[in-house]
Design a protein around this motif. Structure first.
Motif, PDB file in Angstrom:
ATOM      1  N   ASP A 243       0.853  -1.193   0.000  1.00  0.00           N
ATOM      2  CA  ASP A 243       0.000   0.000   0.000  1.00  0.00           C
ATOM      3  C   ASP A 243       0.886   1.239   0.000  1.00  0.00           C
ATOM      4  O   ASP A 243       1.367   1.680   1.043  1.00  0.00           O
ATOM      5  N   VAL A 244       1.143   1.772  -1.188  1.00  0.00           N
ATOM      6  CA  VAL A 244       1.895   3.016  -1.325  1.00  0.00           C
ATOM      7  C   VAL A 244       1.138   3.915  -2.296  1.00  0.00           C
ATOM      8  O   VAL A 244       0.206   3.483  -2.973  1.00  0.00           O
ATOM      9  N   ALA A 245       1.548   5.163  -2.354  1.00  0.00           N
ATOM     10  CA  ALA A 245       0.913   6.100  -3.273  1.00  0.00           C
ATOM     11  C   ALA A 245       1.361   5.811  -4.709  1.00  0.00           C
ATOM     12  O   ALA A 245       2.484   5.361  -4.947  1.00  0.00           O
ATOM     13  N   LEU A 246       0.478   6.097  -5.645  1.00  0.00           N
ATOM     14  CA  LEU A 246       0.749   5.821  -7.052  1.00  0.00           C
ATOM     15  C   LEU A 246       0.740   7.118  -7.851  1.00  0.00           C
ATOM     16  O   LEU A 246      -0.149   7.963  -7.682  1.00  0.00           O
ATOM     17  N   ALA A 247       1.727   7.273  -8.704  1.00  0.00           N
ATOM     18  CA  ALA A 247       1.774   8.409  -9.635  1.00  0.00           C
ATOM     19  C   ALA A 247       1.895   7.869 -11.050  1.00  0.00           C
ATOM     20  O   ALA A 247       2.565   6.855 -11.289  1.00  0.00           O
ATOM     21  N   ILE A 248       1.248   8.542 -11.977  1.00  0.00           N
ATOM     22  CA  ILE A 248       1.264   8.128 -13.373  1.00  0.00           C
ATOM     23  C   ILE A 248       1.927   9.203 -14.219  1.00  0.00           C
ATOM     24  O   ILE A 248       1.525  10.374 -14.191  1.00  0.00           O
ATOM     25  N   SER A 249       2.960   8.814 -14.966  1.00  0.00           N
ATOM     26  CA  SER A 249       3.586   9.728 -15.928  1.00  0.00           C
ATOM     27  C   SER A 249       2.706   9.754 -17.173  1.00  0.00           C
ATOM     28  O   SER A 249       2.887   8.955 -18.091  1.00  0.00           O
ATOM     29  N   LEU A 250       1.759  10.660 -17.196  1.00  0.00           N
ATOM     30  CA  LEU A 250       0.735  10.666 -18.240  1.00  0.00           C
ATOM     31  C   LEU A 250       1.190  11.456 -19.471  1.00  0.00           C
ATOM     32  O   LEU A 250       1.343  10.909 -20.549  1.00  0.00           O
ATOM     33  N   HIS A 251       1.312  12.772 -19.311  1.00  0.00           N
ATOM     34  CA  HIS A 251       1.925  13.665 -20.296  1.00  0.00           C
ATOM     35  C   HIS A 251       1.130  13.880 -21.585  1.00  0.00           C
ATOM     36  O   HIS A 251       1.557  14.675 -22.432  1.00  0.00           O
ATOM     37  N   ALA A 252       0.022  13.189 -21.751  1.00  0.00           N
ATOM     38  CA  ALA A 252      -0.811  13.401 -22.940  1.00  0.00           C
ATOM     39  C   ALA A 252      -2.232  12.961 -22.614  1.00  0.00           C
ATOM     40  O   ALA A 252      -2.432  11.985 -21.888  1.00  0.00           O
ATOM     41  N   PRO A 253      -3.245  13.660 -23.152  1.00  0.00           N
ATOM     42  CA  PRO A 253      -4.630  13.351 -22.822  1.00  0.00           C
ATOM     43  C   PRO A 253      -5.332  12.466 -23.850  1.00  0.00           C
ATOM     44  O   PRO A 253      -6.519  12.182 -23.707  1.00  0.00           O
ATOM     45  N   ASN A 254      -4.599  12.047 -24.896  1.00  0.00           N
ATOM     46  CA  ASN A 254      -5.215  11.176 -25.906  1.00  0.00           C
ATOM     47  C   ASN A 254      -4.176  10.166 -26.384  1.00  0.00           C
ATOM     48  O   ASN A 254      -2.958  10.386 -26.264  1.00  0.00           O
TER      49      ASN A 254
END
Length: 405
Positions: A243-254
């Protein structure tokens, strides 16, 4: 038992060594369960594991002779077959803004270097110190805006090499402090340095368990964050294991744009990624670190920073509890992108904030020592030959420009 080390046979307190020099067991990267088994195999009580872990991770002691609550006989035994060894520091640099950067040598291969960055900041509880930890030598994913990715990939880090970065960052504040007065200084960890953590899953999981362990760093699970570019199956596995925090390297919306910026999106497109994030935060209990997902979004001038991109991002995240972190792009030599203007970033933030999202703009730190986000380059022996291909491509482009000029 850690597979990263070879060790002499131990059974019922007997130490069997060959006449040749043995490779000592590095205790630094052992989780509590691994260390308990190690001591039981030696014929010792497993509570010794907790004692030794405290000396290593809370008092930053590497000499067994200083472990005063352990019998002299056991200390002598440990000295013969064990060691406590962090990666070698080959370079350190402290920024004028308080950021600290280390370059570690890992292994014997030429160019086997990784980088770690500590970022201080004031918060409500006092001074927060966030450590950005690397998990691989280089990175295999080749995100188009990341200088680290352009250096290629060599290998995964071992648990000792991962947790050793946290050990060294803490020790850097304690070197001149008497052992009895030492205390842990790093308050937050982000698995956000060189490499994709979920592609080195077992070692990263073991390291994070040490970070959370009360016999080691005792960090709150809300203060340990794993950042991924979107390895969907491993996100689901992570939800089961810790149980740790999650971050997503998204960088684009499509998908079309993300396929270009973050190529792993071709394998795990946005629909699958967002669904995995929703599964990750589906957990009962108020103490979970999974109340939301942090979305990381690097701002690239004219690429992903337009008003329509902000609207697409709102639609994408509408059913996902999330906080959005806008990251001004940090240019590197021959980078194909520029940094979005301050006004463009603020306008993008306002669109998201007005829609009810918590949206922050990351303050650029450590760029005077190449420690800013996306600048963890290191020097790696590139198995993929990506660095050579990148340099060749740039040289060809420059030659064309010269001939046309």
């Amino acid at each position: 038992m850690n597979s990263e080390v070879a060790h002499p046979s131990v059974a019922q307190g007997e130490i069997k060594t060959s006449p040749e020099a043995i490779q000592k067991v590095n205790l630094l990267g052992m989780s509590r369960s691994e260390m308990e088994k190690f001591f039981e195999d030696m014929g010792e009580k497993k509570f010794r594991a907790g004692q030794v872990m405290k000396w290593i991770h809370q008092f930053f002691v590497t000499d067994f002779a200083e472990m005063t609550n352990i019998s002299g006989k056991l200390r002598e035994k440990l000295e013969k077959i064990c060691e406590i060894k962090a990666p070698e520091v080959v370079h350190r640099n402290y920024s004028k803004d308080g950021t600290r950067k280390w370059v570690f040598r890992v292994g014997d291969g030429e160019g086997s270097l990784v980088e770690t960055v500590l970022i201080p900041a004031e918060d409500k509880t006092g001074e927060r110190k966030t450590l950005c930890i690397s998990s691989q030598v280089g990175c295999a994913l080749d995100c188009s805006f990341c200088s680290t990715g352009k250096q290629g990939f060599q290998r995964d880090l071992t648990p000792a090499e991962i947790i050793g970065q946290l050990w060294m960052a803490n020790f850097s504040y304690m070197e001149e402090v008497p052992v009895a007065e030492r205390e842990r200084s790093v308050t937050n960890v982000v698995m956000m340095g060189m490499g994709e953590p979920l592609l080195n899953y077992d070692a990263v999981l073991s390291s994070m368990s040490i970070m959370l362990d009360d016999f080691a760093y005792g960090m709150s699970k809300r203060r340990v964050t794993l950042s991924t570019s979107g390895v969907v199956p491993k996100i689901d596995q992570l939800a089961k294991d810790i149980d740790v925090a999650l971050a997503i390297s998204l960088h684009a919306p499509n998908d079309e744009l993300r396929n270009e910026l973050v190529p792993i999106n071709k394998k795990y497109p946005l629909e699958q990624l967002i669904a995995a994030c929703q599964r990750y935060i589906t957990k009962d209990g108020n103490e979970s670190a999974r109340k939301h997902v942090t979305i990381e979004y690097v701002m690239l001038d004219g690429v992903n920073d337009k008003p329509e991109h902000a609207q697409q991002l709102l639609k994408l995240l509408k059913n996902l509890p999330s906080k959005i972190n806008l990251i001004p792009f940090n240019p590197f030599p021959h980078a194909p992108y520029g940094r979005s203007s301050r006004n463009r970033i603020i306008a993008f933030q306002k669109t998201l904030s007005d829609a009810g999202f918590v949206c922050t703009i990351r303050q650029t730190r450590g760029d005077d020592i190449d420690a800013a986000c996306g600048q963890l380059v290191g020097q790696v022996a590139d198995r993929t030959r990506r660095a050579a291909q990148w340099k060749k491509k740039i040289a060809e482009k420059n030659e064309i420009l010269r001939s046309e000029g």
